[in-house]
Design a protein around this motif. Structure first.
Motif, PDB file in Angstrom:
ATOM      1  N   ASN A 283       0.794  -1.321   0.010  1.00 29.38           N
ATOM      2  CA  ASN A 283      -0.140  -0.071   0.014  1.00 29.38           C
ATOM      3  C   ASN A 283       0.992   1.218   0.034  1.00 29.38           C
ATOM      4  O   ASN A 283       0.378   2.055   0.175  1.00 29.38           O
ATOM      5  N   LEU A 284       2.234   1.023  -0.328  1.00 27.52           N
ATOM      6  CA  LEU A 284       3.302   2.114  -0.179  1.00 27.52           C
ATOM      7  C   LEU A 284       2.803   3.341  -1.207  1.00 27.52           C
ATOM      8  O   LEU A 284       3.064   4.508  -0.943  1.00 27.52           O
ATOM      9  N   GLU A 285       2.079   3.004  -2.324  1.00 28.54           N
ATOM     10  CA  GLU A 285       1.731   3.889  -3.323  1.00 28.54           C
ATOM     11  C   GLU A 285       0.914   5.214  -2.545  1.00 28.54           C
ATOM     12  O   GLU A 285       1.516   6.440  -3.044  1.00 28.54           O
ATOM     13  N   ASN A 286       0.320   4.879  -1.889  1.00 30.96           N
ATOM     14  CA  ASN A 286      -0.645   6.013  -1.401  1.00 30.96           C
ATOM     15  C   ASN A 286      -0.257   6.260   0.307  1.00 30.96           C
ATOM     16  O   ASN A 286      -0.785   7.204   0.643  1.00 30.96           O
ATOM     17  N   HIS A 287       0.741   5.679   0.743  1.00 35.78           N
ATOM     18  CA  HIS A 287       0.920   6.045   2.289  1.00 35.78           C
ATOM     19  C   HIS A 287       2.372   6.523   2.305  1.00 35.78           C
ATOM     20  O   HIS A 287       2.924   7.068   3.536  1.00 35.78           O
ATOM     21  N   GLY A 288       3.368   6.263   1.579  1.00 31.79           N
ATOM     22  CA  GLY A 288       5.004   6.417   1.759  1.00 31.79           C
ATOM     23  C   GLY A 288       5.287   5.308   2.823  1.00 31.79           C
ATOM     24  O   GLY A 288       4.403   4.379   3.204  1.00 31.79           O
ATOM     25  N   ASN A 289       6.387   5.339   3.157  1.00 36.81           N
ATOM     26  CA  ASN A 289       7.090   4.723   4.289  1.00 36.81           C
ATOM     27  C   ASN A 289       6.695   5.199   5.680  1.00 36.81           C
ATOM     28  O   ASN A 289       7.290   6.209   6.043  1.00 36.81           O
ATOM     29  N   THR A 290       6.005   4.448   6.594  1.00 37.29           N
ATOM     30  CA  THR A 290       5.496   5.050   7.734  1.00 37.29           C
ATOM     31  C   THR A 290       6.136   4.292   8.706  1.00 37.29           C
ATOM     32  O   THR A 290       5.602   4.013  10.011  1.00 37.29           O
ATOM     33  N   SER A 291       7.314   3.732   8.377  1.00 34.97           N
ATOM     34  CA  SER A 291       8.194   2.918   9.348  1.00 34.97           C
ATOM     35  C   SER A 291       7.496   1.906   9.923  1.00 34.97           C
ATOM     36  O   SER A 291       6.767   0.965   9.512  1.00 34.97           O
ATOM     37  N   SER A 292       7.439   1.646  11.419  1.00 29.89           N
ATOM     38  CA  SER A 292       6.794   0.605  12.001  1.00 29.89           C
ATOM     39  C   SER A 292       5.426   0.517  11.907  1.00 29.89           C
ATOM     40  O   SER A 292       4.519  -0.407  11.849  1.00 29.89           O
ATOM     41  N   ALA A 293       4.578   1.753  11.459  1.00 28.29           N
ATOM     42  CA  ALA A 293       3.064   1.591  11.234  1.00 28.29           C
ATOM     43  C   ALA A 293       2.913   0.784   9.942  1.00 28.29           C
ATOM     44  O   ALA A 293       1.524   0.310   9.829  1.00 28.29           O
ATOM     45  N   CYS A 294       3.668   0.733   9.095  1.00 30.54           N
ATOM     46  CA  CYS A 294       3.289   0.158   7.842  1.00 30.54           C
ATOM     47  C   CYS A 294       2.837  -1.196   7.892  1.00 30.54           C
ATOM     48  O   CYS A 294       1.591  -1.334   7.317  1.00 30.54           O
ATOM     49  N   ILE A 295       3.054  -2.123   8.638  1.00 33.56           N
ATOM     50  CA  ILE A 295       2.729  -3.595   8.896  1.00 33.56           C
ATOM     51  C   ILE A 295       1.234  -3.329   9.394  1.00 33.56           C
ATOM     52  O   ILE A 295       0.351  -4.097   8.936  1.00 33.56           O
ATOM     53  N   PRO A 296       1.143  -2.948  10.593  1.00 35.49           N
ATOM     54  CA  PRO A 296      -0.242  -3.158  11.217  1.00 35.49           C
ATOM     55  C   PRO A 296      -1.510  -2.173  10.300  1.00 35.49           C
ATOM     56  O   PRO A 296      -2.504  -2.738  10.335  1.00 35.49           O
ATOM     57  N   VAL A 297      -0.917  -1.199   9.836  1.00 28.78           N
ATOM     58  CA  VAL A 297      -1.813  -0.329   8.892  1.00 28.78           C
ATOM     59  C   VAL A 297      -2.284  -1.327   7.884  1.00 28.78           C
ATOM     60  O   VAL A 297      -3.507  -1.459   7.612  1.00 28.78           O
ATOM     61  N   GLY A 298      -1.202  -1.997   7.258  1.00 28.71           N
ATOM     62  CA  GLY A 298      -1.804  -2.832   6.088  1.00 28.71           C
ATOM     63  C   GLY A 298      -2.638  -4.010   6.689  1.00 28.71           C
ATOM     64  O   GLY A 298      -3.549  -4.289   6.115  1.00 28.71           O
ATOM     65  N   LEU A 299      -2.276  -4.603   7.862  1.00 32.66           N
ATOM     66  CA  LEU A 299      -3.355  -5.622   8.411  1.00 32.66           C
ATOM     67  C   LEU A 299      -4.708  -5.055   8.691  1.00 32.66           C
ATOM     68  O   LEU A 299      -5.679  -5.821   8.409  1.00 32.66           O
ATOM     69  N   SER A 300      -4.614  -3.902   9.101  1.00 30.71           N
ATOM     70  CA  SER A 300      -6.165  -3.213   9.158  1.00 30.71           C
ATOM     71  C   SER A 300      -7.065  -3.227   7.795  1.00 30.71           C
ATOM     72  O   SER A 300      -7.856  -3.332   7.903  1.00 30.71           O
ATOM     73  N   GLU A 301      -6.036  -2.707   6.972  1.00 33.75           N
ATOM     74  CA  GLU A 301      -6.624  -2.607   5.574  1.00 33.75           C
ATOM     75  C   GLU A 301      -7.193  -4.198   5.063  1.00 33.75           C
ATOM     76  O   GLU A 301      -8.293  -4.027   4.552  1.00 33.75           O
ATOM     77  N   LEU A 302      -6.268  -4.819   5.416  1.00 39.90           N
ATOM     78  CA  LEU A 302      -6.583  -6.314   4.873  1.00 39.90           C
ATOM     79  C   LEU A 302      -7.725  -7.134   5.596  1.00 39.90           C
ATOM     80  O   LEU A 302      -8.691  -7.548   4.881  1.00 39.90           O
ATOM     81  N   CYS A 315       2.965 -14.263   6.586  1.00 40.86           N
ATOM     82  CA  CYS A 315       4.207 -14.006   6.958  1.00 40.86           C
ATOM     83  C   CYS A 315       4.497 -12.360   6.923  1.00 40.86           C
ATOM     84  O   CYS A 315       4.318 -11.727   6.048  1.00 40.86           O
ATOM     85  N   LEU A 316       4.871 -11.791   7.873  1.00 41.16           N
ATOM     86  CA  LEU A 316       5.323 -10.631   8.130  1.00 41.16           C
ATOM     87  C   LEU A 316       6.905 -10.326   8.004  1.00 41.16           C
ATOM     88  O   LEU A 316       7.716 -11.344   8.589  1.00 41.16           O
TER      89      LEU A 316
END
Ligand code: ACO
Length: 332
Positions: A283-302, A315-316
């Motif tokens: 989802n980096l196209e619309n968020h950029g790199n949000t460091s440690s937030a990237c993965i849980p933001v991804g999980l919530s979107e999923l 697998c994370l």
């Protein structure tokens, strides 16, 4: 084996979207350069909320998604490398904001690998039976660290927060690989603004160097090429090792959620891992790199999109300043 069950997840997306076009107004760059080198089109920035406020919003969303109240949380772990305060830690501030009381609150900082480390800590506490319901929040306001004159780094980073509520997963698999290469710390760092209010003494070079830190180094400093090279190998190796530990193969994995640093890093690492593109979340196209937030933001979107189904093997994998890395496999 006792793994984890993610009961719910939530994210907070800041209000301001900085597009590649907007960046061209103050640095010498182009949408074409940024898109083709990183895959990023927009990074979200938080002009109106402090990091702990974003964290609290994500925490509230995760509680709602999990069907839990703040009183039911008996441990809070926050991962962040961009806290608003030296102390108290962010977890205490989140505890107050969401109305939880009494539970232990800790922060951890392994930069972008933070969520994977936090999940591992939670898993171990859950396995002992000492705690039943743990809130993990990964929240970052990297816009406060980034030097917007440095076109080599400012194009990458955004702000955001993601959170999950986890409990023990009876008889569920959970495997992890974690590591760090501290001798590579200079590839990516941001020094504290270290100004003691007492006279400078002779004697300790390291100490005096900290006092004399040029202002520039209190912004994020990055050797992009060194980080890139480390990241591709570290992610591929971590996945390989965690697969070996679990006795699974990449074909047994339903979904890979990697740290969202750069699409070319993700693609190169995935090629080494021999994982099919459609199994990889980005989802980096619309968020950029949000460091440690990237993965849980991804999980919530999923979760929100219904793509996560119970029984799936996830697998994370991530890497970050340190330089740190980590991967884990668990059953959703
Ligand atoms: N726009 C236009 N030109 C640029 C820009 C830009 N935004 N940035 C750099 N350039 C120029 C450079 O000045 C250089 O020009 P020169 O050849 O005339 O000197 C040229 O482009 C190439 O620069 P490089 O730095 O070699 O570019 P590279 O291909 O390595 O891409 C990038 C840079 C995108 C930063 C890449 O190295 C990368 O993604 N690295 C990984 C960084 C990363 O993931 N960091 C996050 C870690 S996670 C965490 O813990 C926070």
């Amino acid at each position: 084996m006792n793994g984890i069950t993610i009961l719910g997840a939530g994210g907070y997306n800041p209000s301001f979207a900085m597009t590649n076009e907007m960046l061209t107004e103050f640095i010498d760059t182009s949408d074409e350069w940024i898109s083709s080198r990183t895959g990023i089109k927009t990074r979200l920035m938080s002009p109106d909320k402090a990091n702990y406020q974003m964290a609290a919003e994500a925490a509230k969303a995760a509680l709602k998604s999990a069907g839990k109240t703040a009183e039911e949380i008996d441990f809070i772990i926050v991962s962040t490398c961009s806290p608003d305060f030296y102390y108290p830690n962010m977890a205490c501030l989140v505890q107050k904001q969401i109305g939880a009381t009494g539970c232990p609150c800790i922060d951890i900082n392994t930069a972008c690998t933070g969520f994977i480390n936090a999940l591992d800590i939670a898993r171990n506490y859950l396995a002992t039976g000492d705690y039943k319901t743990i809130l993990i929040v990964s929240s970052e306001r990297l816009s406060s660290h980034v030097d917007y004159n440095d076109r080599g780094s400012c194009i990458l980073f955004g702000d955001g927060a993601g959170a999950v509520v986890v409990e023990k997963g009876e008889d569920k698999p959970y495997y992890s690989i974690l590591g760090a290469e501290g001798d590579m710390f200079e590839a990516l760092y941001c020094k504290a603004n270290y100004k003691p209010n007492f006279p400078k003494f002779d004697g300790n070079e390291v100490f005096n160097e900290l006092i004399d830190t040029p202002e520039k180094e209190c912004y994020l400093q990055m050797d992009g090429k060194a980080v890139y090279k480390f990241a591709v190998d570290a992610m591929a190796n971590a996945v390989d090792k965690v697969l070996q530990k679990s006795g699974l193969t990449i074909d047994d994995i339903d979904l890979v959620v990697p740290h969202q640093a750069n699409i070319r890093i993700i693609q190169s690492a995935l090629k080494k891992m021999k994982v099919a593109d459609e199994k990889v979340f980005t989802n980096l196209e619309n968020h950029g790199n949000t460091s440690s937030a990237c993965i849980p933001v991804g999980l919530s979107e999923l979760m929100e999109s219904g793509r996560l189904k119970r029984g799936m093997k996830i697998c994370l994998v991530g890497f970050g300043a340190g330089l740190t890395y980590g991967a884990c496999i668990f059953e959703y």
